[in-house]
Design a protein around this motif. Structure first.
Motif, mmCIF file in Angstrom:
data_model
loop_
_atom_site.group_PDB
_atom_site.id
_atom_site.type_symbol
_atom_site.label_atom_id
_atom_site.label_comp_id
_atom_site.label_asym_id
_atom_site.label_seq_id
_atom_site.Cartn_x
_atom_site.Cartn_y
_atom_site.Cartn_z
ATOM 1 N N VAL A 15 26.545 47.832 -30.257
ATOM 2 C CA VAL A 15 27.133 46.871 -29.341
ATOM 3 C C VAL A 15 28.145 45.999 -30.071
ATOM 4 O O VAL A 15 29.328 46.025 -29.781
ATOM 5 N N CYS A 16 27.655 45.220 -31.032
ATOM 6 C CA CYS A 16 28.515 44.316 -31.794
ATOM 7 C C CYS A 16 27.669 43.684 -32.888
ATOM 8 O O CYS A 16 26.441 43.763 -32.857
ATOM 9 N N PRO A 17 28.298 43.027 -33.852
ATOM 10 C CA PRO A 17 27.514 42.275 -34.832
ATOM 11 C C PRO A 17 26.738 41.162 -34.117
ATOM 12 O O PRO A 17 27.242 40.588 -33.140
ATOM 13 N N VAL A 18 25.546 40.862 -34.602
ATOM 14 C CA VAL A 18 24.730 39.812 -33.978
ATOM 15 C C VAL A 18 25.513 38.502 -33.907
ATOM 16 O O VAL A 18 25.514 37.820 -32.882
ATOM 17 N N ASP A 19 26.201 38.155 -34.972
ATOM 18 C CA ASP A 19 26.926 36.887 -35.012
ATOM 19 C C ASP A 19 28.096 36.833 -34.035
ATOM 20 O O ASP A 19 28.612 35.750 -33.745
ATOM 21 N N ALA A 20 28.538 37.954 -33.508
ATOM 22 C CA ALA A 20 29.645 37.960 -32.538
ATOM 23 C C ALA A 20 29.185 37.577 -31.136
ATOM 24 O O ALA A 20 30.015 37.246 -30.282
ATOM 25 N N LEU A 21 27.870 37.619 -30.899
ATOM 26 C CA LEU A 21 27.324 37.253 -29.588
ATOM 27 C C LEU A 21 26.721 35.862 -29.698
ATOM 28 O O LEU A 21 25.691 35.672 -30.352
ATOM 29 N N ALA A 22 27.367 34.891 -29.084
ATOM 30 C CA ALA A 22 26.909 33.505 -29.158
ATOM 31 C C ALA A 22 25.576 33.338 -28.439
ATOM 32 O O ALA A 22 25.259 34.087 -27.506
ATOM 33 N N VAL A 27 27.178 39.940 -23.017
ATOM 34 C CA VAL A 27 28.324 40.825 -23.214
ATOM 35 C C VAL A 27 28.057 42.098 -22.420
ATOM 36 O O VAL A 27 26.920 42.562 -22.337
ATOM 37 N N ALA A 28 29.097 42.635 -21.789
ATOM 38 C CA ALA A 28 28.971 43.885 -21.045
ATOM 39 C C ALA A 28 29.188 45.055 -21.989
ATOM 40 O O ALA A 28 30.067 45.011 -22.849
ATOM 41 N N VAL A 29 28.357 46.095 -21.818
ATOM 42 C CA VAL A 29 28.432 47.290 -22.654
ATOM 43 C C VAL A 29 28.504 48.498 -21.728
ATOM 44 O O VAL A 29 27.769 48.584 -20.743
ATOM 45 N N LEU A 30 29.392 49.429 -22.063
ATOM 46 C CA LEU A 30 29.497 50.676 -21.308
ATOM 47 C C LEU A 30 28.868 51.777 -22.150
ATOM 48 O O LEU A 30 29.346 52.081 -23.248
ATOM 49 N N ALA A 38 24.229 44.748 -19.495
ATOM 50 C CA ALA A 38 24.511 43.394 -19.978
ATOM 51 C C ALA A 38 23.520 43.086 -21.094
ATOM 52 O O ALA A 38 22.309 43.206 -20.910
ATOM 53 N N VAL A 39 24.028 42.697 -22.263
ATOM 54 C CA VAL A 39 23.190 42.338 -23.408
ATOM 55 C C VAL A 39 23.298 40.835 -23.612
ATOM 56 O O VAL A 39 24.404 40.281 -23.609
ATOM 57 N N PHE A 40 22.150 40.166 -23.785
ATOM 58 C CA PHE A 40 22.100 38.715 -23.902
ATOM 59 C C PHE A 40 21.401 38.284 -25.185
ATOM 60 O O PHE A 40 20.468 38.929 -25.640
ATOM 61 N N ARG A 41 21.870 37.149 -25.702
ATOM 62 C CA ARG A 41 21.209 36.481 -26.834
ATOM 63 C C ARG A 41 20.794 35.101 -26.336
ATOM 64 O O ARG A 41 21.629 34.335 -25.841
ATOM 65 N N CYS A 106 17.683 46.406 -30.341
ATOM 66 C CA CYS A 106 17.215 46.127 -31.696
ATOM 67 C C CYS A 106 18.406 45.743 -32.555
ATOM 68 O O CYS A 106 19.564 45.871 -32.135
ATOM 69 N N VAL A 107 18.111 45.262 -33.750
ATOM 70 C CA VAL A 107 19.147 44.905 -34.707
ATOM 71 C C VAL A 107 18.944 45.741 -35.953
ATOM 72 O O VAL A 107 17.834 45.839 -36.480
ATOM 73 N N CYS A 108 20.011 46.361 -36.429
ATOM 74 C CA CYS A 108 19.985 47.153 -37.648
ATOM 75 C C CYS A 108 21.233 46.787 -38.456
ATOM 76 O O CYS A 108 22.349 46.885 -37.939
ATOM 77 N N ASP A 109 21.025 46.364 -39.675
ATOM 78 C CA ASP A 109 22.147 45.961 -40.542
ATOM 79 C C ASP A 109 23.040 44.936 -39.863
ATOM 80 O O ASP A 109 24.274 45.042 -39.889
#
Length: 117
Positions: A15-22, A27-30, A38-41, A106-109
């Protein structure tokens, strides 16, 4: 079919780096199959993913909803008609007969990954 458990392989999409999602943002993901997610933090750094399509309006807008909580339930409020969806289960708090699909995250690296069977 036997009584043995069936293993379903999960495909993971970056999706993106964790730090890029406030925090308290989405954020919308295709996905490769065209599914919109939709992915939320949340404020406590928990990550959730639900269908991006608002079931009441049919618009792909949930990623732009307001993230928060009602009691101890993490939610997103649809920007269309303001219904709240439980980010853990996808169930609408105002109408339990309506829900959106949920997806594993999940988060990886330090990168957010979105799962799809």
């Amino acid at each position: 079919m036997t009584a043995e458990a069936v293993l379903i392989e999960t495909t993971w999409t970056e999706v993106c780096p964790v730090d890029a999602l406030a925090r308290e943002q989405g954020v919308a993901v295709l996905l490769p199959d065209g599914t919109q997610v939709a992915v939320f933090r949340t404020h406590d750094d928990a990550l959730y993913a639900v269908s991006n399509v608002d079931p009441f309006s049919g618009a792909a807008v949930l990623s732009r909803g307001i993230v928060g909580d009602i009691g101890a339930t993490p939610v997103v409020a649809s920007p269309m008609h303001k219904q709240h969806f439980d980010l853990r289960t996808g169930v609408c708090l105002e109408d339990a007969d309506v829900s959106v699909a949920t997806y594993p995250v999940c988060v990886c690296d330090a990168t957010i990954l979105l799962g799809q069977p």
